[in-house]
Motif scaffolding. Structure first.
Motif, PDB file in Angstrom:
ATOM      1  N   THR A  32      28.040 -24.292 -21.019  1.00  0.00           N
ATOM      2  CA  THR A  32      29.167 -25.760 -21.235  1.00  0.00           C
ATOM      3  C   THR A  32      30.640 -25.054 -22.362  1.00  0.00           C
ATOM      4  O   THR A  32      31.080 -25.741 -22.882  1.00  0.00           O
ATOM      5  N   ILE A  67      34.941 -24.912 -15.910  1.00  0.00           N
ATOM      6  CA  ILE A  67      34.632 -25.855 -14.548  1.00  0.00           C
ATOM      7  C   ILE A  67      34.232 -25.194 -13.461  1.00  0.00           C
ATOM      8  O   ILE A  67      33.873 -25.483 -12.445  1.00  0.00           O
ATOM      9  N   THR A  95      29.794 -26.133 -16.825  1.00  0.00           N
ATOM     10  CA  THR A  95      29.790 -28.304 -16.975  1.00  0.00           C
ATOM     11  C   THR A  95      30.213 -28.581 -18.348  1.00  0.00           C
ATOM     12  O   THR A  95      30.051 -28.030 -19.009  1.00  0.00           O
ATOM     13  N   GLY A 119      34.193 -32.545 -17.227  1.00  0.00           N
ATOM     14  CA  GLY A 119      32.250 -32.080 -16.205  1.00  0.00           C
ATOM     15  C   GLY A 119      31.537 -33.688 -15.665  1.00  0.00           C
ATOM     16  O   GLY A 119      32.629 -33.431 -14.801  1.00  0.00           O
ATOM     17  N   SER A 141      39.481 -29.863 -14.673  1.00  0.00           N
ATOM     18  CA  SER A 141      38.649 -31.167 -14.625  1.00  0.00           C
ATOM     19  C   SER A 141      39.632 -31.382 -13.599  1.00  0.00           C
ATOM     20  O   SER A 141      39.100 -32.676 -12.239  1.00  0.00           O
ATOM     21  N   THR A 181      31.567 -24.647  -8.107  1.00  0.00           N
ATOM     22  CA  THR A 181      31.874 -25.491  -9.263  1.00  0.00           C
ATOM     23  C   THR A 181      30.507 -26.879  -9.284  1.00  0.00           C
ATOM     24  O   THR A 181      29.814 -26.912  -7.771  1.00  0.00           O
ATOM     25  N   SER A 182      31.408 -27.889  -9.406  1.00  0.00           N
ATOM     26  CA  SER A 182      30.487 -29.323  -9.332  1.00  0.00           C
ATOM     27  C   SER A 182      30.252 -30.181  -7.989  1.00  0.00           C
ATOM     28  O   SER A 182      29.731 -30.502  -7.236  1.00  0.00           O
TER      29      SER A 182
END
Length: 367
Positions: free
Chosen positions: A102, A106, A141, A146, A210, A350-351
């Motif tokens: 964290t 990101i 994240t 996130g 982000s 990444t996400s």
């Protein structure tokens, strides 16, 4: 659910605000087994991890030796330090240890733009190369940035056309007790200090990441990201109990990162932060996340986070408990993604690269 390798063995780094809460949550998590704790404070080294974070002893002695981390051969390191340590990350990844963090990461875009590594290479290049050498995976994240951006992305699924997206974090930040972090954003300085806008922009530059994450998922190329900020000056001396803000110093702010494509604003992230309500100007902090999407149709989403309904915990007046909620929603997106990260192909993720289950919490058998 995953490869059936449960539980995943976790070695945690750092026990600051988020890290302290995550030791407790890792011990409780049905997917995970805490096998080690790395602490940066000398006074914590050698002590039981449970004792450090205020729970019963758990039989894990904190260390400050990287050799102990490597010897434990964990499936994953959880890194809850405030700022990324690229050299450390590379060493762990080269040893085949996956990482979730964290710590201001990101996509890595902000690190590439604002920080120069001694090798002259971009941080993302170094991380990606280390992942390949060790066959490991790296993922950054948090809550915001996130999960807040993931929620915005998911909210676009029913639209036939996206025109504009705004994600707003409107929160009281006094529970985040890290003086050095806030000083880095200009808080506590006289509001007229001309250096504050650039300090804030640099300190929170991960929010540019982000915007690029949303853009990647929604198929738009961001050419530039503008920055705007308004500052609220403390109307009197404010004693937070852990930090004193002088009268006239920054005690609140409204910052805007505005992602543009072909000169037109497309994706915005707004940060409406209040350290104290005693500022001028002041904002109507709502303690939630707001997602506004213009398009066909339009979407308005209010993401509210409330205390648990467990007996004795639905208490808004308990500062320690309310602070723990903030730390929980920051750290849990990392813990809940571990199984998917460990099962992912090696590389910098990444996400956008992880499956939906990476963003899911867990039912506990005791409930």
């Amino acid at each position: 659910m995953s490869s059936g390798r449960l539980p995943f063995r976790v070695f945690q780094f750092a026990t600051g605000n988020v890290g302290t809460e995550m030791v407790r949550k890792t011990v409780q998590h049905p997917d995970l087994e805490l096998v080690g704790l790395y602490c940066y404070s000398k006074e914590k080294v050698g002590r039981d991890a449970g004792e450090i974070v205020g729970i019963e002893p758990i039989g894990i002695e904190a260390t400050n030796r990287i050799e102990d981390v490597l010897a434990a051969k964990p499936d994953c390191v959880t890194f809850f330090g405030v700022w990324p340590d690229v050299d450390l990350f590379c060493r762990l990844l080269e040893a085949g240890i996956n990482i979730v963090t964290t710590s201001d990461w990101i996509t890595g875009h902000a690190r590439n733009v604002n920080f120069t590594h001694s090798s002259g290479k971009k941080a993302t290049e170094l991380i990606e190369a280390a992942c390949r050498r060790g066959g490991a995976t790296f993922y950054g994240t948090g809550m915001n940035p996130g999960l807040a951006q993931i929620l915005a992305i998911v909210n676009t699924a029913g639209l036939s056309r996206i025109d504009h997206i705004t994600v707003t974090e409107t929160v009281d930040v006094s529970c985040h007790r890290s003086v050095e972090t806030w000083k880095r954003h200009g808080y506590g300085r006289p509001v007229e200090d001309p250096e504050i806008p650039q300090m804030f922009k640099a300190g929170a530059t991960v929010f540019v990441d982000s915007i690029h994450l949303i853009a990647d998922c929604c198929g738009v190329e961001i050419d530039d990201v503008d920055f705007e900020i308004q500052l609220g000056a403390c109307t009197e001396k404010v004693d937070l109990g852990w930090w004193v803000l002088p009268k006239g110093s920054v005690g609140a702010s409204l910052a805007k990162y505005i992602g543009k494509a072909k000169g037109e604003p497309k994706i915005e992230v707004h940060l409406e932060w209040q350290m104290t309500p005693k500022t001028q100007p002041k904002w109507n902090v709502q303690n939630c996340y707001l997602i506004a999407i213009r398009g066909n149709p339009q979407i308005m989403n209010r993401h509210m986070i409330l205390p648990a309904m467990d007996s004795g915990q639905m208490d808004w007046s308990n500062p320690a408990y309310m602070a723990s909620i903030g730390m929980t929603i920051t750290g849990m997106p990392a813990l809940n993604a571990i199984a998917s990260v460990c099962d992912a192909k090696p590389g910098l993720m990444t996400s956008a690269d992880l499956p939906l289950r990476a963003f899911a919490g867990r039912f506990h058998q005791s409930r």
